[in-house]
Design a protein around this motif. Structure first.
Motif, PDB file in Angstrom:
ATOM      1  N   TYR A 138      44.793  45.304  28.369  1.00  0.00           N
ATOM      2  CA  TYR A 138      44.674  44.049  29.332  1.00  0.00           C
ATOM      3  C   TYR A 138      43.493  43.532  29.084  1.00  0.00           C
ATOM      4  CZ  TYR A 138      48.547  46.228  32.069  1.00  0.00           C
ATOM      5  OH  TYR A 138      49.948  46.869  32.221  1.00  0.00           O
ATOM      6  N   CYS A 139      43.429  41.896  29.085  1.00  0.00           N
ATOM      7  CA  CYS A 139      42.326  41.424  28.773  1.00  0.00           C
ATOM      8  C   CYS A 139      41.160  41.776  27.675  1.00  0.00           C
ATOM      9  CB  CYS A 139      41.540  41.153  30.031  1.00  0.00           C
ATOM     10  SG  CYS A 139      39.906  40.295  30.175  1.00  0.00           S
ATOM     11  N   PHE A 140      40.306  42.499  27.792  1.00  0.00           N
ATOM     12  CA  PHE A 140      39.429  42.997  26.644  1.00  0.00           C
ATOM     13  C   PHE A 140      40.447  43.975  26.120  1.00  0.00           C
ATOM     14  CE2 PHE A 140      37.072  47.239  26.181  1.00  0.00           C
ATOM     15  CZ  PHE A 140      36.305  46.914  25.380  1.00  0.00           C
ATOM     16  N   GLY A 141      41.227  44.867  26.826  1.00  0.00           N
ATOM     17  CA  GLY A 141      41.767  45.879  26.248  1.00  0.00           C
ATOM     18  C   GLY A 141      43.017  45.361  25.487  1.00  0.00           C
ATOM     19  N   GLY A 142      43.615  44.137  25.607  1.00  0.00           N
ATOM     20  CA  GLY A 142      44.521  43.608  24.621  1.00  0.00           C
ATOM     21  C   GLY A 142      43.992  43.284  23.563  1.00  0.00           C
ATOM     22  N   ALA A 143      42.474  42.927  23.517  1.00  0.00           N
ATOM     23  CA  ALA A 143      42.034  42.684  22.081  1.00  0.00           C
ATOM     24  C   ALA A 143      41.923  44.038  21.314  1.00  0.00           C
ATOM     25  CB  ALA A 143      40.832  41.865  22.469  1.00  0.00           C
ATOM     26  N   VAL A 144      41.525  45.129  22.050  1.00  0.00           N
ATOM     27  CA  VAL A 144      41.328  46.400  21.521  1.00  0.00           C
ATOM     28  C   VAL A 144      42.586  46.936  20.876  1.00  0.00           C
ATOM     29  CG1 VAL A 144      40.900  48.861  21.956  1.00  0.00           C
ATOM     30  CG2 VAL A 144      39.452  47.128  23.199  1.00  0.00           C
ATOM     31  N   VAL A 145      43.890  46.741  21.645  1.00  0.00           N
ATOM     32  CA  VAL A 145      44.727  47.090  21.265  1.00  0.00           C
ATOM     33  C   VAL A 145      45.595  46.630  19.873  1.00  0.00           C
ATOM     34  CG1 VAL A 145      45.638  48.536  23.236  1.00  0.00           C
ATOM     35  CG2 VAL A 145      46.715  46.134  22.482  1.00  0.00           C
ATOM     36  N   LEU A 146      45.045  45.147  19.947  1.00  0.00           N
ATOM     37  CA  LEU A 146      45.455  44.017  18.874  1.00  0.00           C
ATOM     38  C   LEU A 146      44.545  44.635  17.499  1.00  0.00           C
ATOM     39  CD1 LEU A 146      46.105  40.870  20.561  1.00  0.00           C
ATOM     40  CD2 LEU A 146      47.664  42.474  19.680  1.00  0.00           C
ATOM     41  N   GLY A 221      44.539  37.046  33.238  1.00  0.00           N
ATOM     42  CA  GLY A 221      44.307  38.006  34.400  1.00  0.00           C
ATOM     43  C   GLY A 221      45.766  38.086  35.156  1.00  0.00           C
ATOM     44  N   PHE A 222      46.860  37.506  34.883  1.00  0.00           N
ATOM     45  CA  PHE A 222      48.045  37.324  35.697  1.00  0.00           C
ATOM     46  C   PHE A 222      48.669  38.564  36.011  1.00  0.00           C
ATOM     47  CE2 PHE A 222      49.703  37.182  31.288  1.00  0.00           C
ATOM     48  CZ  PHE A 222      50.522  38.353  31.284  1.00  0.00           C
ATOM     49  N   GLY A 236      30.639  35.026  42.024  1.00  0.00           N
ATOM     50  CA  GLY A 236      31.556  34.122  41.182  1.00  0.00           C
ATOM     51  C   GLY A 236      32.334  34.824  40.505  1.00  0.00           C
ATOM     52  N   GLY A 237      33.040  34.110  39.569  1.00  0.00           N
ATOM     53  CA  GLY A 237      34.148  34.889  38.693  1.00  0.00           C
ATOM     54  C   GLY A 237      34.772  33.839  37.564  1.00  0.00           C
ATOM     55  N   PRO A 238      35.437  34.381  36.622  1.00  0.00           N
ATOM     56  CA  PRO A 238      36.096  33.503  35.731  1.00  0.00           C
ATOM     57  C   PRO A 238      37.316  33.111  36.182  1.00  0.00           C
ATOM     58  CG  PRO A 238      36.535  36.336  35.418  1.00  0.00           C
ATOM     59  CD  PRO A 238      35.627  36.045  36.493  1.00  0.00           C
ATOM     60  N   ASP A 239      37.923  32.191  35.272  1.00  0.00           N
ATOM     61  CA  ASP A 239      39.069  31.316  35.559  1.00  0.00           C
ATOM     62  C   ASP A 239      40.363  32.309  35.356  1.00  0.00           C
ATOM     63  OD1 ASP A 239      40.867  29.470  36.524  1.00  0.00           O
ATOM     64  OD2 ASP A 239      40.866  28.613  34.209  1.00  0.00           O
ATOM     65  N   ILE A 240      40.727  33.210  36.259  1.00  0.00           N
ATOM     66  CA  ILE A 240      41.725  34.186  36.365  1.00  0.00           C
ATOM     67  C   ILE A 240      42.542  34.051  37.598  1.00  0.00           C
ATOM     68  CG2 ILE A 240      40.607  35.815  34.846  1.00  0.00           C
ATOM     69  CD1 ILE A 240      39.722  37.590  37.253  1.00  0.00           C
ATOM     70  N   GLY A 241      43.749  34.632  37.621  1.00  0.00           N
ATOM     71  CA  GLY A 241      44.534  34.591  38.725  1.00  0.00           C
ATOM     72  C   GLY A 241      46.016  35.441  38.689  1.00  0.00           C
ATOM     73  N   TYR A 242      46.141  35.861  39.741  1.00  0.00           N
ATOM     74  CA  TYR A 242      47.533  36.920  39.677  1.00  0.00           C
ATOM     75  C   TYR A 242      48.571  35.995  39.763  1.00  0.00           C
ATOM     76  CZ  TYR A 242      51.171  40.254  41.134  1.00  0.00           C
ATOM     77  OH  TYR A 242      52.037  40.983  41.255  1.00  0.00           O
TER      78      TYR A 242
END
Length: 263
Positions: A138-146, A221-222, A236-242
């Motif tokens: 997920y997110c950072f982890g998505g880059a790791v597995v790719l 981050g959906f 504050g936070g990044p532009d993420i949303g469920y």
């Protein structure tokens, strides 16, 4: 009738005893980093079963990553949420998350070694079939597995959920062994259309077996129900949303993908 009732009670007793077992397992990377994995499996399943690594978001090994390991265990997999930052540390502060992530990514060989250490730990669990391993992130982890797929690791498949697609080390033709599923939010402002186009061109050139799913209305981050809170937190936070629909669709896509690669 009594025999029937007795059989029903036996079945119900078996169901109530079947639980998802979890445990924290300390391990270490070759660079000396001490890490803590979160392992989950269904003890009602006998023998070995396919294993799935879970790589956390930039927040670190938090409750969300651990929940996904339990979810996978509930689907019948041997699941390990690995620790890419060390000592199981995590945060809800974007600046800390960025610092943690950058500290890992500044040395690609160290990041690869930490992933490899988690992979070996999962393979060592008695419930895991070491010949059937996948990884999701997920997110950072998505880059790791790719990146693990780009490196040619012998994984059956990898799934990236709202992961970063850009890389400094693109896959060479013929090196990608893992099948790839990318679940991407169409409204992800943190991954540009240029990143998407470059990723697809890279995978095509490499001859990779991949599927790219663009989820309408979904931001970065959906899949994480905490994304809305984290994007509007006190720091504050990044532009993420469920996005519930995107979360459910991407999880269903992943289930179908895992069934296919492990069949």
């Amino acid at each position: 009738m009594r025999i029937f009732l007795a059989l029903c009670l036996l079945v119900m007793s078996g169901l109530t005893q079947a639980t998802i077992k979890t445990q924290e397992i300390p391990y270490q990377s070759v660079d000396g980093t001490k890490m803590i994995g979160y392992y989950a499996y269904d003890d009602a399943i006998k023998g070995q079963r396919p294993g799935v690594l879970v790589v956390h978001e930039w927040w670190g090994l938090n409750d969300y990553a651990k929940r996904r390991a339990r979810d996978l265990a509930g689907l019948g997999y041997s699941a390990l949420a690995i620790d890419m930052y060390g000592n199981g540390k995590n945060t809800e502060h974007p600046k800390d998350a960025m610092a943690f992530m950058q500290d890992v990514l500044k040395d690609s060989s160290a990041a690869a070694a930490r992933f490899q250490a988690g992979l070996e730990l999962l393979e060592q669990q008695p419930q895991t079939d070491p010949n059937k391993i996948a990884a999701i992130g997920y997110c950072f982890g998505g880059a790791v597995v790719l990146n693990a797929a780009r490196q040619g690791l012998p994984l059956a498949g990898v799934v990236s959920f709202h992961g970063s697609l850009a890389t400094k080390t693109p896959a060479a033709p013929g090196t990608v062994k893992a099948k790839i599923l990318v679940e991407h939010g169409a409204m992800d402002s943190m991954v540009t259309p240029e990143n998407v186009a470059a990723f697809k061109a890279e995978m095509d050139k490499a001859g990779a077996d991949y599927k790219f799913v663009s989820l309408e209305g979904a931001k970065h981050g959906f899949s994480n129900p905490d994304a809305d809170r984290l994007s509007h937190g006190e720091h504050g936070g990044p532009d993420i949303g469920y996005n519930k629909a995107a979360d459910e669709q991407s999880w269903a896509d992943m289930q179908a993908f895992l069934k296919k690669i492990f069949s």
